[in-house]
Design an enzyme around this catalytic site. Structure first.
Site, mmCIF file in Angstrom:
data_model
loop_
_atom_site.group_PDB
_atom_site.id
_atom_site.type_symbol
_atom_site.label_atom_id
_atom_site.label_comp_id
_atom_site.label_asym_id
_atom_site.label_seq_id
_atom_site.Cartn_x
_atom_site.Cartn_y
_atom_site.Cartn_z
ATOM 1 N N GLU A 1 -10.721 9.410 31.167
ATOM 2 C CA GLU A 1 -10.876 8.354 32.165
ATOM 3 C C GLU A 1 -11.480 7.108 31.527
ATOM 4 O OE1 GLU A 1 -9.035 8.254 34.899
ATOM 5 O OE2 GLU A 1 -10.026 10.081 35.618
ATOM 6 N N THR B 1 -10.261 5.414 29.271
ATOM 7 C CA THR B 1 -9.968 5.430 27.838
ATOM 8 C C THR B 1 -8.694 4.645 27.538
ATOM 9 O OG1 THR B 1 -8.949 7.540 28.317
ATOM 10 C CG2 THR B 1 -11.100 7.615 27.250
ATOM 11 N N ASP B 2 -7.831 4.466 28.551
ATOM 12 C CA ASP B 2 -6.513 3.874 28.232
ATOM 13 C C ASP B 2 -6.632 2.432 27.732
ATOM 14 O OD1 ASP B 2 -7.033 2.863 30.814
ATOM 15 O OD2 ASP B 2 -5.021 3.284 31.604
ATOM 16 N N GLY C 1 -5.272 3.805 48.035
ATOM 17 C CA GLY C 1 -6.711 3.573 47.867
ATOM 18 C C GLY C 1 -7.482 4.826 47.513
ATOM 19 N N ALA C 2 -6.773 5.905 47.160
ATOM 20 C CA ALA C 2 -7.432 7.189 46.902
ATOM 21 C C ALA C 2 -7.573 7.469 45.410
ATOM 22 C CB ALA C 2 -6.642 8.316 47.569
ATOM 23 N N LEU D 1 -5.037 7.647 43.395
ATOM 24 C CA LEU D 1 -3.916 8.515 43.022
ATOM 25 C C LEU D 1 -2.675 7.703 42.655
ATOM 26 C CD1 LEU D 1 -4.477 11.266 45.770
ATOM 27 C CD2 LEU D 1 -5.228 11.298 43.382
ATOM 28 N N GLU E 1 2.044 -5.208 37.272
ATOM 29 C CA GLU E 1 0.744 -5.064 37.934
ATOM 30 C C GLU E 1 -0.281 -6.042 37.339
ATOM 31 O OE1 GLU E 1 -0.186 -1.303 39.319
ATOM 32 O OE2 GLU E 1 -2.261 -1.781 39.790
ATOM 33 N N ASP F 1 -1.484 5.091 34.460
ATOM 34 C CA ASP F 1 -0.868 5.450 35.747
ATOM 35 C C ASP F 1 0.653 5.299 35.679
ATOM 36 O OD1 ASP F 1 -3.546 5.433 36.313
ATOM 37 O OD2 ASP F 1 -3.476 3.657 37.592
ATOM 38 N N TYR G 1 -13.933 -3.104 37.883
ATOM 39 C CA TYR G 1 -13.114 -2.513 36.816
ATOM 40 C C TYR G 1 -12.989 -3.501 35.651
ATOM 41 C CZ TYR G 1 -8.851 -0.388 34.747
ATOM 42 O OH TYR G 1 -7.926 0.179 33.907
HETATM 43 C C1 GLA Z 1 -7.106 3.100 36.948
HETATM 44 C C2 GLA Z 1 -6.245 2.265 36.012
HETATM 45 C C3 GLA Z 1 -5.875 3.057 34.777
HETATM 46 C C4 GLA Z 1 -7.105 3.684 34.124
HETATM 47 C C5 GLA Z 1 -7.962 4.399 35.170
HETATM 48 C C6 GLA Z 1 -9.256 4.904 34.604
HETATM 49 O O1 GLA Z 1 -6.372 4.167 37.467
HETATM 50 O O2 GLA Z 1 -5.073 1.850 36.667
HETATM 51 O O3 GLA Z 1 -5.185 2.240 33.876
HETATM 52 O O4 GLA Z 1 -7.842 2.730 33.430
HETATM 53 O O5 GLA Z 1 -8.259 3.575 36.272
HETATM 54 O O6 GLA Z 1 -9.028 5.920 33.688
#
Ligand code: GLA
Length: 381
Positions: A32, A34-35, A121-122, A124, A159, A171, A223
């Site tokens: 998480e 890390t991307d 908003g979850a 997911l 996005e 994602d 974020y």
């Molecule tokens: C969101 C972002 C992803 C990633 C996660 C955290 O889902 O869209 O790119 O950074 O948060 O791991």
């Protein structure tokens, strides 16, 4: 669902769609935040999808309708699409069409009707599902011949640049590239991935998503602030990305950083190591070994990265107290969902215990969603 899509498509646009496509939401097992640090992640695609009935148009109009958003058809000219021009939900699909054009693909208009079972908003990835469904449909409608990672990159571009959300690529890669029965082991810097078998059911286990219903918004600045913190740490350490810092060098790096950046770096470095550990266990069929890894990831996200909240902490604590092998907040954070790995015969009792704990705390009752690793964006008709 397909019949409903066709019927609504007919009543909104008239006639029939050229086809129907679907793209899933995702849940991240480990890796998480890390991307955007060029690191590693391990998401799985959910069975919940955004479905799209689509028909190519020859007049350059892009017409959009969503069962969830309701309201009138959004009618846009493909030639006029520019970042910032669309600010509603329609920015995600319109952004993909814009990104395709920007990348030099010869595309035109379409009629698109969406219906989705991915909770919004979850945490997911409902927006990635929307984007990847459009990218996949356009690939077929306009014969572009793009591969799943190309679609993911275009969706992320949409996005970032069109919808203005500074997300990484996890994602979109999950929604575009996953296959059923496997998690996606992503190496973001290399732009590569491999499918790692993930079948908790075969090991007598269940993975449950607990959607706390505390909605989060990746565009709200928190974020972006975390991303900036990671970039500042890299600049001070002379690194291209935090991915380049090994756990052995962490203590030294921490001494070189101001106190506010140390926990961020600690999370990213230990989280990348947790991905490698989790992948090794899954490849050896030791699914239960994920449990302790989830618990340490939650502690790291709560105490170091500080993206948990009272509801997600309660979900994790009550899952573990009710016998989960491990649990953690998943996704971008500040609300959203928690995952819990639990023995199949304890799953119902665990769900009931979490619900009771939420009631007792006066929180909304969470939604419990069992996870089966599903496949990525695809044409279904
Ligand atoms: C969101 C972002 C992803 C990633 C996660 C955290 O889902 O869209 O790119 O950074 O948060 O791991």
């Amino acid at each position: 669902m397909k019949d409903v899509l066709r019927t609504v498509f007919g009543s909104v646009f008239g006639g029939h769609p050229d086809g129907i496509w679907a793209a899933p939401g995702r849940v991240n097992l480990i890796g998480e935040h890390t991307d955007y640090n060029d690191g590693f992640a391990l998401p799985v695609a959910l069975a919940q999808t955004t479905r799209l009935a689509a028909r190519r148009r020859t007049d350059g109009r892009l017409r959009l309708h969503s069962a969830q958003a309701g309201g009138p058809v959004v009618d846009l000219a493909v030639a006029d699409l520019v970042p910032g021009a669309v600010t509603t939900w329609a920015a995600y699909p319109a952004g993909v069409v814009w990104a395709l054009g920007e990348a030099g693909h010869r595309i035109g208009g379409a009629d698109l009707h969406f219906d989705s079972t991915v909770p919004t908003g979850a945490g997911l990835s409902s927006s990635a599902a929307l984007e990847c469904a459009v990218a996949r449909a356009y690939d077929d409608l306009y014969g572009l011949g793009l591969g799943p990672p190309d679609l993911a990159r275009l969706a992320q571009r949409a996005e970032n640049a069109f919808a203005g959300v500074p997300c990484g690529i996890m994602d979109q890669m999950a929604s575009a590239c996953c296959v059923a029965g496997a998690a996606l082991h992503l190496d973001v810097r290399a732009g590569s991935y491999e499918h790692v078998p993930f079948d908790p059911g075969a090991a007598g286990l269940r993975l449950l998503v607990i959607d706390t219903r505390v909605t989060h918004d990746l565009g709200d600045g928190a974020y972006a602030a975390l991303r900036t913190g990671c970039e500042q740490a890299c600049a001070l350490l002379g690194l291209a990305a935090l991915r380049d810092l090994s756990p052995d060098h962490l203590p030294r790096a921490e001494r070189m950083l101001p106190a506010r950046l140390r926990p961020l770096v600690r999370h990213v470095v230990t989280e990348n190591a947790r991905v490698a550990e989790a992948v090794a266990h899954l490849e050896a069929g030791r699914v239960a070994e994920l449990g302790p890894i989830l618990n340490s990831a939650h502690a790291s996200l709560r105490d170091d990265y500080r993206i948990s909240c009272a509801e997600t902490d309660l979900a994790v604590d009550s899952a573990v107290a009710a016998g989960a092998l491990g649990a953690r907040i998943t996704g971008g954070g500040f609300g959203g969902s928690v995952i819990a790995l639990v023995a199949a015969d304890r799953a119902d009792a665990m769900g009931a215990a979490i619900t009771a704990a939420f009631r007792a705390a006066g929180y909304q009752v969470p939604h419990l969603i069992p996870v089966t690793a599903a496949s990525g964006a695809r044409r279904i008709e």
